[in-house]
Design an enzyme around this catalytic site. Sequence first.
Site, PDB file in Angstrom:
ATOM      1  CE  LYS A   1      -7.383   0.472   0.935  1.00  0.00           C
ATOM      2  NZ  LYS A   1      -8.218   0.063   1.881  1.00  0.00           N
TER       3      LYS A   1
ATOM      4  CG  HIS B   1      -3.885  -1.411  -1.919  1.00  0.00           C
ATOM      5  ND1 HIS B   1      -4.603   0.313  -1.825  1.00  0.00           N
ATOM      6  CD2 HIS B   1      -3.800  -1.636  -0.451  1.00  0.00           C
ATOM      7  CE1 HIS B   1      -4.417   0.756  -0.390  1.00  0.00           C
ATOM      8  NE2 HIS B   1      -3.639  -0.312  -0.177  1.00  0.00           N
TER       9      HIS B   1
ATOM     10  CB  SER C   1      -0.754   0.180   0.824  1.00  0.00           C
ATOM     11  OG  SER C   1      -0.552  -0.358   2.890  1.00  0.00           O
TER      12      SER C   1
END
Length: 395
Positions: A242, A211, A183
């Site tokens: 996200k 991610h 990350s």
Amino acid sequence: MKPLQEKLGRYDAPQKAKAAGIYPYFRPISSSQNTEVLMDGKKVLMFGSNSYMGLTNHPKVIEAAVAATKKYGTGMAGSPFLNGTLDIHKEFEAKIADYVGKEDAMLYSTGFGVNLGVVSALTGRGDYILCDEQDHASIIEGRRLSFSTPLKYKHNDMVSLEEQLAKCDPDKIKLIVTDSVFSMEGDVANLPEIVRLAKKYNASTMIDEAHGIGVFGEGGRGVVNHYGLTDDVDLIMGTFSKSFASLGGFIATDKEITNFLRHHSRSYIFTASITPASTAAASAAMDIMIAEPERQAHLWDITNYALENFRAMGLEIGHTSTPIIPLFIRDDYKTFAVTHDLLEEGVFVNPVVTPAVAPNDTLIRYSLMATHTKEQVTRSLEAIEKVFRKHGLIK
């Protein structure tokens, strides 16, 4: 003054940064999370968001959240173990499991809670948990709560991982846990080699796709899918905060493991369920990611454009090959100062300093969204070059 207040009162790093005018945290935004945001009435380019698909203000995602709220209300008022399971929760669990190619999935109210509750529950005394030294804090906290023996291997170093695996009792459970995309520095885990070593040492694997989903794989299914390793990885974790433009997280795996976790994972049993709005929003975002592959393609186009330009400037960006681009500064104070000056230039980025990274690894975290235009990226690059030259960071 009581001892607690006396001890904690000695922590004055934020006050010093504020006095210097470079404190970079808790900066209020008065608009939606978009490529441009409003701060103090001023438009600012957002290059500090994890909304990789740029779906947080997509009309279909908003409509889904509103409709779910109208039908089910604003909250669950209980854990999934008791009164907090809705039909849309079960439907979305089945949808996620199918999406990532696993038998079953479980919804958690936060991504942090997934790793905390899964990593801490899977193994027991005498077993082993092997983690990359740069794994996310949620994995670290889950490992700390486990009664298993923790073994840390050097970042993305497969020789180091094998050395740690060789230390383990061959008859005990060995769980390898790693981020798929790291990350802070944006590099990708060597999943093919991790899977090979797991097979060699009869270990299990858990991959954190926080991610990776949205960015990699067919329809944004993640790095595991990208490498064709879905059947070889035992557990796939993801977050909704996200690319899924919502809040919450999931673990996807086989039914034997989910059956155990549903009755032993403490952050699942003792936390209120994910809200109806968050569930519906994440589900709608998944549909868009699958239906609109051009979003992912554009994200990679502007990512490669930014990477090429940062390298041309002579900036140190490490081993990233993703929309997460670290701009190394290697000085806490200067990192804060650069963050401040970039905001003055109309560019929002995130500072990463100690203790999140080692003192000589401090950096600016620049991240891209599929909704950024090439013109916006160019404007940010011009501002970054100007500020970095001002601080002597470009030769």
